[in-house]
Design a protein around this motif. Structure first.
Motif, PDB file in Angstrom:
ATOM      1  N   ARG A  35       6.486 -30.833  76.682  1.00  0.00           N
ATOM      2  CA  ARG A  35       5.638 -29.836  77.336  1.00  0.00           C
ATOM      3  C   ARG A  35       4.671 -29.244  76.316  1.00  0.00           C
ATOM      4  O   ARG A  35       5.069 -28.899  75.205  1.00  0.00           O
ATOM      5  CB  ARG A  35       6.505 -28.735  77.959  1.00  0.00           C
ATOM      6  CG  ARG A  35       7.428 -29.263  79.034  1.00  0.00           C
ATOM      7  CD  ARG A  35       8.041 -28.146  79.826  1.00  0.00           C
ATOM      8  NE  ARG A  35       8.824 -27.228  79.020  1.00  0.00           N
ATOM      9  CZ  ARG A  35       9.437 -26.165  79.514  1.00  0.00           C
ATOM     10  NH1 ARG A  35       9.350 -25.884  80.789  1.00  0.00           N
ATOM     11  NH2 ARG A  35      10.141 -25.372  78.731  1.00  0.00           N
ATOM     12  N   GLY A  43      -2.371 -24.031  81.723  1.00  0.00           N
ATOM     13  CA  GLY A  43      -1.204 -23.867  82.587  1.00  0.00           C
ATOM     14  C   GLY A  43      -1.544 -23.047  83.815  1.00  0.00           C
ATOM     15  O   GLY A  43      -2.710 -22.886  84.181  1.00  0.00           O
ATOM     16  N   TYR A  79      10.535 -20.528  78.951  1.00  0.00           N
ATOM     17  CA  TYR A  79       9.076 -20.399  78.811  1.00  0.00           C
ATOM     18  C   TYR A  79       8.755 -19.323  77.769  1.00  0.00           C
ATOM     19  O   TYR A  79       8.088 -18.332  78.060  1.00  0.00           O
ATOM     20  CB  TYR A  79       8.431 -20.054  80.147  1.00  0.00           C
ATOM     21  CG  TYR A  79       8.511 -21.161  81.165  1.00  0.00           C
ATOM     22  CD1 TYR A  79       7.596 -22.203  81.147  1.00  0.00           C
ATOM     23  CD2 TYR A  79       9.494 -21.179  82.136  1.00  0.00           C
ATOM     24  CE1 TYR A  79       7.667 -23.238  82.063  1.00  0.00           C
ATOM     25  CE2 TYR A  79       9.582 -22.202  83.063  1.00  0.00           C
ATOM     26  CZ  TYR A  79       8.660 -23.224  83.024  1.00  0.00           C
ATOM     27  OH  TYR A  79       8.741 -24.246  83.930  1.00  0.00           O
ATOM     28  N   GLY A 101       1.805 -25.382  80.760  1.00  0.00           N
ATOM     29  CA  GLY A 101       2.281 -26.658  81.276  1.00  0.00           C
ATOM     30  C   GLY A 101       2.798 -26.624  82.691  1.00  0.00           C
ATOM     31  O   GLY A 101       3.265 -27.642  83.207  1.00  0.00           O
ATOM     32  N   LYS A 342      13.252 -29.409  76.195  1.00  0.00           N
ATOM     33  CA  LYS A 342      12.167 -28.876  77.015  1.00  0.00           C
ATOM     34  C   LYS A 342      11.404 -27.769  76.292  1.00  0.00           C
ATOM     35  O   LYS A 342      10.908 -26.824  76.913  1.00  0.00           O
ATOM     36  CB  LYS A 342      12.688 -28.347  78.355  1.00  0.00           C
ATOM     37  CG  LYS A 342      13.451 -29.363  79.164  1.00  0.00           C
ATOM     38  CD  LYS A 342      12.562 -30.499  79.620  1.00  0.00           C
ATOM     39  CE  LYS A 342      13.324 -31.504  80.473  1.00  0.00           C
ATOM     40  NZ  LYS A 342      12.536 -32.716  80.766  1.00  0.00           N
ATOM     41  N   ILE A 344       8.317 -26.111  74.171  1.00  0.00           N
ATOM     42  CA  ILE A 344       6.867 -26.219  74.389  1.00  0.00           C
ATOM     43  C   ILE A 344       6.167 -26.370  73.046  1.00  0.00           C
ATOM     44  O   ILE A 344       6.371 -25.570  72.134  1.00  0.00           O
ATOM     45  CB  ILE A 344       6.350 -24.989  75.147  1.00  0.00           C
ATOM     46  CG1 ILE A 344       7.008 -24.932  76.537  1.00  0.00           C
ATOM     47  CG2 ILE A 344       4.841 -25.031  75.275  1.00  0.00           C
ATOM     48  CD1 ILE A 344       6.706 -23.686  77.318  1.00  0.00           C
TER      49      ILE A 344
END
Length: 465
Positions: A35, A43, A79, A101, A342, A344
Motif C-alpha cells: 500500500r 487516497g 492506517y 491508498g 499491510k 503503508i
C-alpha cells in the motif's frame, strides 16, 4: 555443516515467505501488494461537519475528542499514515480525513463514521424473512415485549430486549473495552476470524450476572434465553450461554474476514464518537508530492544503491558479492514484510529503506574487517570466518538495537509519514541483523574455498582481500 543446513533452510523459508507476501495474489503488478501513502499515490478524502449539541460549554474540547477517536480508529485499523485535520470555517467545525491508498470510500466511511455502540441483550424470538415490522403479528409481538427487531449479520431478524429477563439492573450498554483483537476461528464448523474482547473491571460483575440469568445447561435449548451482542444496532452474535463468564472475557463470532475482524476490533477499542458527524463531501485526493519529486527521489535511491553495490564488489571482491546479495535479500525481505503487514509505504519510508541499506553494508564491513584480521594472523579462511562473526556479533547487535529503539520512539510519538519512516527503519534494521548474521554467514561458508587469504606483504600493510 549442520549449522549451515539449518541456516540454508531458514534463509529459504524466509525468502519464499517474503516473495509470496510480495507477489501472491498479485492482481496489478509486483508492487500491488504494497500500500502506498498519500504522498505517493493519494487516497480517499472525506469531510465531516461536527455537530456539537447546543449548550455544550467547551465545543472545542468535543471537536478535539472527535479528532482523537478518529485518529485512534484509523491507527488501530492500520492506517497510521492517514491524515486527520480539524478545519474551522464559517463558525463551524469540520474534520477532514484523508486515507492513503483507499479505493473504496464506502468502506472508509464505515470505519470512520460508525458510532460503535455496543450493548448486550436478550433474544426473545427470531424471524427469517423480510421486514418483520410489515408483519402485523411480529410487529405486535415487539410492542408487547417492549423489544425491537434488529437485523443480524447472518441476514436473520432477532427480537432483542436490553433488559435481560426484564431486569433493569441487568442493562449493560456501551461498556468500556479493555482490549479487542481479531483471532483465528479454530472451532469445528467455523472459519475465518472472530473478535475477542475483555470488559473493564467495573462491568465484569454485571456481565457475570447477565450470563447467570441466561445460562442454560449444555445440551439443552431455550429459545427465549439467548444472549445477543449488538453493535451499531446489528446483532453480531446470538447464542446460548452455556457457561457463566466470571472474568468479563467474551467473543464475537461470525466467520469474519480478517479485515472485518480488524475493523470491528478497532471500533470496539476506540469507543463511540462524542458528537454527530455529517458528511459534507467525499472524493479522492491526488498525491501530495509532485510526480517529479517522487521520480527524482526514486532515482536517487536507485543510483545510491548501484554505487554501494559496485563499491562493495570492487573493494571486497568475493566477499563483496556476498554483501551485494545480502543487500538484495534484505530489500526483498523488507518489502515482503511491508506487504504481509499491510504497512503503508511513504516517501519518508523509502528514505528509511535507503538508510537500512547503509546498516546492512555497515554490518558486512564490520564482519569482513574482522575476518581479514583473522586471516592476517595466518588462520585458515574457514576458521577466520567463524572467528570474524563471533567477534562482530556484539558490535552489530549493539549498533542495530539502538537504531531499533530510536525507531520505536519515532513510531510511538510520531504521526503520519514519520510513522512510515519508523516502520521501514525498524523492519529494515531487523532484516539487516538477520541478513548479516545468517544469510551472509551461509554464503561465506559456502564460498570459503574461493576466498584468498591476503599475501604476506598485504597482511603487514593491510590492503585488499
Amino acid at each position: 555443516m549442520r549449522g549451515d543446513r539449518v541456516r540454508l533452510v531458514v534463509v529459504l523459508i524466509v525468502l519464499v515467505g517474503a516473495l509470496l507476501a510480495l507477489f501472491w495474489p498479485s492482481k496489478g503488478g509486483w508492487t500491488s501488494n504494497i500500500r502506498l501513502g498519500l504522498d505517493i499515490k493519494g487516497g480517499a478524502r472525506i469531510e465531516y461537519l461536527v455537530e456539537v449539541e447546543e449548550g455544550t460549554e467547551t465545543p472545542s474540547d468535543v471537536v478535539d475528542d472527535v479528532w482523537t477517536v478518529l485518529r485512534n480508529r484509523l491507527d488501530a485499523a492500520g492506517y497510521t499514515e492517514a491524515s486527520v485535520k480539524k478545519v474551522f470555517r464559517e463558525n463551524k467545525s469540520y474534520i477532514v480525513v484523508e486515507i492513503p491508498g483507499a479505493t473504496d470510500t464506502v468502506q472508509a466511511e464505515k470505519l470512520i463514521g460508525s458510532t460503535g455502540v455496543l450493548y448486550f441483550a436478550q433474544v426473545l424470538d427470531e424471524y427469517d424473512g423480510e421486514d418483520p415490522y410489515e408483519v402485523p403479528e411480529l410487529s405486535l409481538e415487539a410492542k408487547r415485549e417492549k423489544a425491537a427487531w434488529l437485523r443480524g449479520r447472518n441476514g436473520k431478524w432477532y427480537l432483542v430486549k436490553k433488559e435481560i429477563m426484564g431486569r433493569k439492573d441487568l442493562v449493560l450498554e456501551a461498556p468500556r473495552i479493555v482490549y479487542a483483537r481479531p483471532e483465528v476461528e479454530t472451532r469445528a464448523g467455523r472459519y475465518g476470524y472472530k473478535v475477542s474482547f475483555e470488559l473493564a473491571k467495573e462491568y465484569v460483575d454485571k456481565f457475570k450476572k447477565i450470563t447467570q440469568a441466561l445460562y442454560v445447561p449444555e445440551g439443552t435449548y431455550d429459545p427465549k434465553k439467548r444472549l445477543a451482542i449488538v453493535l451499531d444496532n446489528v446483532v453480531q452474535f446470538a447464542g446460548q450461554v452455556v457457561a457463566i463468564i466470571p472474568d468479563g472475557k467474551a467473543e464475537i463470532t461470525g466467520n469474519f474476514s480478517l479485515e472485518e475482524a480488524k475493523q470491528l476490533a478497532a471500533i470496539l477499542r476506540s469507543g463511540a464518537l462524542p458528537a454527530r458527524l455529517v458528511k459534507t463531501s467525499s472524493g479522492w485526493v491526488a498525491p501530495l508530492l509532485g510526480r517529479d519529486v517522487i521520480d527524482a527521489s526514486l532515482k536517487a535511491g536507485i543510483v545510491g544503491l548501484i554505487l554501494v553495490l559496485l563499491y562493495m564488489l570492487v573493494y571486497y571482491r568475493t566477499m563483496g558479492i556476498v554483501a551485494d546479495l545480502a543487500l538484495i535479500y534484505n530489500t526483498i525481505l523488507l518489502l515482503g514484510v511491508m506487504a504481509a503487514g499491510k504497512f503503508i509505504l511513504t516517501l519518508p519510508g523509502i528514505a528509511g529503506i535507503i538508510l537500512t541499506i547503509g546498516t546492512t553494508v555497515d554490518g558486512n564491513v564490520i564482519i569482513y574487517e574482522r575476518i581479514k584480521e583473522e586471516m592476517r594472523l595466518g588462520k585458515p579462511v574457514k576458521t577466520s570466518i567463524a572467528a570474524g562473526f563471533d567477534r562482530s556479533l556484539s558490535t552489530i547487535l549493539d549498533a542495530n538495537i539502538t537504531t531499533i529503539l530510536t525507531g520505536l520512539i519515532l513510531y510511538y510519538f510520531g504521526t503520519g509519514t514519520v510513522k512510515g519512516f519508523a516502520i521501514t527503519l525498524i523492519i529494515g534494521v531487523l532484516g539487516s541483523i538477520f541478513v548479516n548474521l545468517v544469510f551472509s554467514r551461509l554464503l561465506l561458508d559456502s564460498l570459503a574455498p574461493l576466498i584468498k587469504p591476503p599475501r604476506v606483504e598485504e597482511a603487514q600493510g593491510g590492503s585488499k582481500q
